[in-house]
Design a protein around this motif. Sequence first.
Motif, PDB file in Angstrom:
ATOM      1  N   GLY A   1       4.023 -50.769  60.444  1.00 21.83           N
ATOM      2  CA  GLY A   1       2.824 -51.591  60.542  1.00 21.83           C
ATOM      3  C   GLY A   1       1.610 -51.088  59.809  1.00 21.83           C
ATOM      4  O   GLY A   1       0.502 -51.611  59.989  1.00 21.83           O
ATOM      5  N   HIS A   2       1.777 -50.089  58.951  1.00 24.64           N
ATOM      6  CA  HIS A   2       0.634 -49.628  58.168  1.00 24.64           C
ATOM      7  C   HIS A   2       0.246 -50.703  57.148  1.00 24.64           C
ATOM      8  O   HIS A   2       1.068 -51.505  56.716  1.00 24.64           O
ATOM      9  CB  HIS A   2       0.957 -48.324  57.445  1.00 24.64           C
ATOM     10  N   SER A   3      -1.016 -50.687  56.763  1.00 25.06           N
ATOM     11  CA  SER A   3      -1.535 -51.609  55.762  1.00 25.06           C
ATOM     12  C   SER A   3      -1.072 -51.178  54.372  1.00 25.06           C
ATOM     13  O   SER A   3      -1.331 -50.043  53.956  1.00 25.06           O
ATOM     14  CB  SER A   3      -3.066 -51.613  55.832  1.00 25.06           C
ATOM     15  N   ILE A   4      -0.403 -52.057  53.646  1.00 20.58           N
ATOM     16  CA  ILE A   4       0.085 -51.707  52.306  1.00 20.58           C
ATOM     17  C   ILE A   4      -1.072 -51.360  51.356  1.00 20.58           C
ATOM     18  O   ILE A   4      -0.984 -50.370  50.622  1.00 20.58           O
ATOM     19  CB  ILE A   4       0.974 -52.827  51.729  1.00 20.58           C
ATOM     20  N   PRO A   5      -2.187 -52.132  51.340  1.00 17.82           N
ATOM     21  CA  PRO A   5      -3.298 -51.731  50.467  1.00 17.82           C
ATOM     22  C   PRO A   5      -3.804 -50.327  50.779  1.00 17.82           C
ATOM     23  O   PRO A   5      -4.149 -49.564  49.865  1.00 17.82           O
ATOM     24  CB  PRO A   5      -4.366 -52.789  50.764  1.00 17.82           C
ATOM     25  N   ARG A   6      -3.838 -49.959  52.055  1.00 18.52           N
ATOM     26  CA  ARG A   6      -4.335 -48.627  52.398  1.00 18.52           C
ATOM     27  C   ARG A   6      -3.327 -47.530  52.048  1.00 18.52           C
ATOM     28  O   ARG A   6      -3.724 -46.411  51.715  1.00 18.52           O
ATOM     29  CB  ARG A   6      -4.716 -48.569  53.877  1.00 18.52           C
TER      30      ARG A   6
ATOM     31  N   VAL B   1     -10.055 -41.734  50.952  1.00 16.59           N
ATOM     32  CA  VAL B   1      -9.974 -41.371  52.367  1.00 16.59           C
ATOM     33  C   VAL B   1      -9.529 -42.550  53.213  1.00 16.59           C
ATOM     34  O   VAL B   1      -8.883 -42.384  54.264  1.00 16.59           O
ATOM     35  CB  VAL B   1     -11.328 -40.817  52.861  1.00 16.59           C
ATOM     36  N   GLU B   2      -9.828 -43.781  52.746  1.00 15.44           N
ATOM     37  CA  GLU B   2      -9.403 -44.969  53.493  1.00 15.44           C
ATOM     38  C   GLU B   2      -7.886 -45.044  53.635  1.00 15.44           C
ATOM     39  O   GLU B   2      -7.375 -45.680  54.564  1.00 15.44           O
ATOM     40  CB  GLU B   2      -9.917 -46.237  52.804  1.00 15.44           C
ATOM     41  N   GLY B   3      -7.174 -44.400  52.730  1.00 12.67           N
ATOM     42  CA  GLY B   3      -5.722 -44.404  52.789  1.00 12.67           C
ATOM     43  C   GLY B   3      -5.158 -43.579  53.929  1.00 12.67           C
ATOM     44  O   GLY B   3      -3.963 -43.661  54.221  1.00 12.67           O
ATOM     45  N   CYS B   4      -5.998 -42.788  54.577  1.00  9.53           N
ATOM     46  CA  CYS B   4      -5.557 -41.981  55.714  1.00  9.53           C
ATOM     47  C   CYS B   4      -5.792 -42.689  57.048  1.00  9.53           C
ATOM     48  O   CYS B   4      -5.441 -42.149  58.095  1.00  9.53           O
ATOM     49  CB  CYS B   4      -6.307 -40.646  55.715  1.00  9.53           C
ATOM     50  N   VAL B   5      -6.385 -43.872  56.993  1.00  8.89           N
ATOM     51  CA  VAL B   5      -6.768 -44.579  58.219  1.00  8.89           C
ATOM     52  C   VAL B   5      -5.748 -45.680  58.517  1.00  8.89           C
ATOM     53  O   VAL B   5      -5.597 -46.616  57.726  1.00  8.89           O
ATOM     54  CB  VAL B   5      -8.173 -45.183  58.093  1.00  8.89           C
ATOM     55  N   ALA B   6      -5.080 -45.557  59.647  1.00  9.98           N
ATOM     56  CA  ALA B   6      -4.093 -46.567  60.053  1.00  9.98           C
ATOM     57  C   ALA B   6      -4.794 -47.774  60.655  1.00  9.98           C
ATOM     58  O   ALA B   6      -5.940 -47.678  61.105  1.00  9.98           O
ATOM     59  CB  ALA B   6      -3.121 -45.963  61.055  1.00  9.98           C
ATOM     60  N   PRO B   7      -4.130 -48.929  60.676  1.00  9.73           N
ATOM     61  CA  PRO B   7      -4.715 -50.103  61.328  1.00  9.73           C
ATOM     62  C   PRO B   7      -5.015 -49.836  62.799  1.00  9.73           C
ATOM     63  O   PRO B   7      -4.392 -48.967  63.423  1.00  9.73           O
ATOM     64  CB  PRO B   7      -3.626 -51.172  61.170  1.00  9.73           C
ATOM     65  N   GLU B   8      -5.961 -50.562  63.337  1.00 13.15           N
ATOM     66  CA  GLU B   8      -6.346 -50.416  64.739  1.00 13.15           C
ATOM     67  C   GLU B   8      -5.116 -50.556  65.644  1.00 13.15           C
ATOM     68  O   GLU B   8      -4.338 -51.501  65.532  1.00 13.15           O
ATOM     69  CB  GLU B   8      -7.375 -51.491  65.106  1.00 13.15           C
TER      70      GLU B   8
ATOM     71  N   PRO C   1     -14.507 -51.217  47.270  1.00 16.66           N
ATOM     72  CA  PRO C   1     -15.716 -50.685  46.628  1.00 16.66           C
ATOM     73  C   PRO C   1     -15.473 -49.294  46.058  1.00 16.66           C
ATOM     74  O   PRO C   1     -14.517 -48.607  46.442  1.00 16.66           O
ATOM     75  CB  PRO C   1     -16.739 -50.632  47.779  1.00 16.66           C
ATOM     76  N   GLU C   2     -16.331 -48.888  45.156  1.00 18.57           N
ATOM     77  CA  GLU C   2     -16.225 -47.552  44.579  1.00 18.57           C
ATOM     78  C   GLU C   2     -16.293 -46.502  45.691  1.00 18.57           C
ATOM     79  O   GLU C   2     -17.002 -46.690  46.688  1.00 18.57           O
ATOM     80  CB  GLU C   2     -17.346 -47.316  43.567  1.00 18.57           C
ATOM     81  N   PRO C   3     -15.585 -45.400  45.550  1.00 16.90           N
ATOM     82  CA  PRO C   3     -15.571 -44.391  46.620  1.00 16.90           C
ATOM     83  C   PRO C   3     -16.917 -43.691  46.767  1.00 16.90           C
ATOM     84  O   PRO C   3     -17.701 -43.599  45.815  1.00 16.90           O
ATOM     85  CB  PRO C   3     -14.494 -43.409  46.148  1.00 16.90           C
ATOM     86  N   ASN C   4     -17.169 -43.206  47.950  1.00 16.19           N
ATOM     87  CA  ASN C   4     -18.362 -42.417  48.239  1.00 16.19           C
ATOM     88  C   ASN C   4     -18.030 -40.944  48.038  1.00 16.19           C
ATOM     89  O   ASN C   4     -17.186 -40.402  48.758  1.00 16.19           O
ATOM     90  CB  ASN C   4     -18.806 -42.673  49.684  1.00 16.19           C
ATOM     91  N   PRO C   5     -18.659 -40.268  47.078  1.00 14.54           N
ATOM     92  CA  PRO C   5     -18.344 -38.850  46.844  1.00 14.54           C
ATOM     93  C   PRO C   5     -18.564 -37.980  48.072  1.00 14.54           C
ATOM     94  O   PRO C   5     -17.933 -36.936  48.225  1.00 14.54           O
ATOM     95  CB  PRO C   5     -19.305 -38.456  45.713  1.00 14.54           C
ATOM     96  N   GLY C   6     -19.423 -38.451  48.970  1.00 15.85           N
ATOM     97  CA  GLY C   6     -19.671 -37.693  50.192  1.00 15.85           C
ATOM     98  C   GLY C   6     -18.451 -37.572  51.079  1.00 15.85           C
ATOM     99  O   GLY C   6     -18.391 -36.693  51.958  1.00 15.85           O
ATOM    100  N   ASP C   7     -17.452 -38.444  50.872  1.00 11.27           N
ATOM    101  CA  ASP C   7     -16.224 -38.372  51.664  1.00 11.27           C
ATOM    102  C   ASP C   7     -15.531 -37.025  51.531  1.00 11.27           C
ATOM    103  O   ASP C   7     -14.786 -36.601  52.426  1.00 11.27           O
ATOM    104  CB  ASP C   7     -15.254 -39.479  51.248  1.00 11.27           C
ATOM    105  N   LEU C   8     -15.749 -36.349  50.414  1.00  9.77           N
ATOM    106  CA  LEU C   8     -15.142 -35.038  50.208  1.00  9.77           C
ATOM    107  C   LEU C   8     -15.583 -34.041  51.265  1.00  9.77           C
ATOM    108  O   LEU C   8     -14.858 -33.099  51.593  1.00  9.77           O
ATOM    109  CB  LEU C   8     -15.513 -34.498  48.819  1.00  9.77           C
ATOM    110  N   PHE C   9     -16.774 -34.247  51.805  1.00 12.16           N
ATOM    111  CA  PHE C   9     -17.362 -33.281  52.726  1.00 12.16           C
ATOM    112  C   PHE C   9     -17.498 -33.799  54.160  1.00 12.16           C
ATOM    113  O   PHE C   9     -17.540 -33.021  55.097  1.00 12.16           O
ATOM    114  CB  PHE C   9     -18.764 -32.880  52.223  1.00 12.16           C
ATOM    115  N   ASP C  10     -17.563 -35.125  54.321  1.00  9.53           N
ATOM    116  CA  ASP C  10     -17.949 -35.695  55.614  1.00  9.53           C
ATOM    117  C   ASP C  10     -16.849 -35.660  56.665  1.00  9.53           C
ATOM    118  O   ASP C  10     -17.134 -35.885  57.846  1.00  9.53           O
ATOM    119  CB  ASP C  10     -18.419 -37.145  55.430  1.00  9.53           C
ATOM    120  N   HIS C  11     -15.609 -35.403  56.264  1.00  9.01           N
ATOM    121  CA  HIS C  11     -14.501 -35.460  57.220  1.00  9.01           C
ATOM    122  C   HIS C  11     -13.825 -34.108  57.419  1.00  9.01           C
ATOM    123  O   HIS C  11     -12.711 -34.042  57.929  1.00  9.01           O
ATOM    124  CB  HIS C  11     -13.486 -36.509  56.766  1.00  9.01           C
ATOM    125  N   VAL C  12     -14.526 -33.030  57.038  1.00  2.36           N
ATOM    126  CA  VAL C  12     -13.964 -31.698  57.238  1.00  2.36           C
ATOM    127  C   VAL C  12     -14.135 -31.274  58.697  1.00  2.36           C
ATOM    128  O   VAL C  12     -13.203 -30.798  59.350  1.00  2.36           O
ATOM    129  CB  VAL C  12     -14.627 -30.673  56.297  1.00  2.36           C
TER     130      VAL C  12
END
Length: 356
Positions: A97-102, A111-118, A321-332
Motif C-alpha cells: 500500500g505504499h504510494s508509488i510516486p513516493r 525525504v518525502e520518499g521515506c514517508v508512508a501513507p497515513e 515542488p523543488e526540494p527544501n535543502p533544509g531537509d538535510l538537517f531538519d530530520h536528524v
Amino acid sequence: MEQQFPMIQVVDENGNLVNEEFKKHLTPSFVQSFYEKLILARTFDRKAISLQRQGRLGTYAPFEGQEAAQVGSAVALDNDDWLFPTYRDHAASITFGHSIPRVLLYWKGRVEGCVAPEGKRIFPPAVPIATQLLHATGAALAEKRKGTRNAAIVYFGDGATSEGDFHEGLNFASVFKAPVVFFNQNNQFAISVPIHKQMNSKTIAQKSVAYDIPGYRIDGNDIFAVYFYTKRALERARNQEGPTLIEAVTWRYGAHTTADDPKKYRDQEESIQRKTKTDPVLRLERYMKNHGLWDEEKASKCQDEASEMIEAAVAEMEAFPEPNPGDLFDHVFETPTWTIQDQKEEYMHHLRGEGR
C-alpha cells in the motif's frame, strides 16, 4: 541440512500444481489478483531503470526476478502489520500500500520518499545491511506488549546473514517470542560475492535451528508457496508462538544497483536461462494456461493498466515542488543540536553565495 530443509513448492517451473493442500484456495479471482500485482511490480522496476538511465532518478536497486518473493509475502500481511524493507523491496512496499510516486521520490533523493501513507506501517528502506532486523524485532515486541495481534515482517538478502545484527535479531526475537517473520530473499549474490563464499551452511533456513524457531526454505519464484508459507508464519506470530525464518530462494536478473556491472562477477548467460525456465511471472502464466485461467485479452489489459498507473505516478513524482535543502538537517534529531543548526546555517549561507 538440505534434506532437513527441502525446497518447498506449490507450483513447479512448468506451472503444474505439486501441492494439493492449497488447491481449494487457488480460485480464478485469487490467481488473477496475484498476476496483476506481479505485472505492476515488473512494470515499475523496468520504468525505474529507464528513468535512472535518463537522469530522472538517482542510483536505483532493481529487483526483476524477485517479484514473487516480495509480492506473495506482502499480500499475506494484515493492514495493521509492520513492513521493514531493504533498498530492493519496493515491490513489497507497493503491494502493501505504499504510494508509488513516493517510492519513486525515494530514488530521487527526496525525504518525502521515506514517508508512508497515513495508517501504513512501512519503515523507510534500510540501506545499512541487516539493521532493520533489530527494528522489526523491537516493533513486534512492542505490539506483543500492547496485546495486539499485529505482526512484523522484515526483508533481507543473503549477505545480511553474515552480519551480527542478523543473529542478534533472531536471538532476541526467539527469547522473547516476538511476533516477527524474518523473510530472507536469497538471490545468491551479496553484490558480487556468491553465497558459497559467504557461508559454509548449505541453506539459510537451517540457521533457524540455532534459535529453536521454525525455518522454511521455499521456492521464491513460486508466488503461491511464498504467500501460503508467509501466511502460516504470520499466523504463528499472531498466536504469540514467536518468530519464523523463511528463506525464499530466488535470483536477480540485473545488477545489484544501476551503478554496478554484474558481467564482472557473474555469467549473465545464467540469468538468460533462468528467464525462460524459472521466471516468476512466466511460471504463473504457465499455471494459468494449464488450468484454463489464461485470457490473452485480459493479460494485455492488465499490462496496459499497469503502464498507465506507473506513468501517472511518474508524472506525479515529477510535479512535486523543488526540494527544501533544509531537509538535510531538519530530520536528524527531533530538536536540532547546536552543531546541526550551525551546519545548516553555514550551508544555507553557502547556497545563497553569502559569507559568514
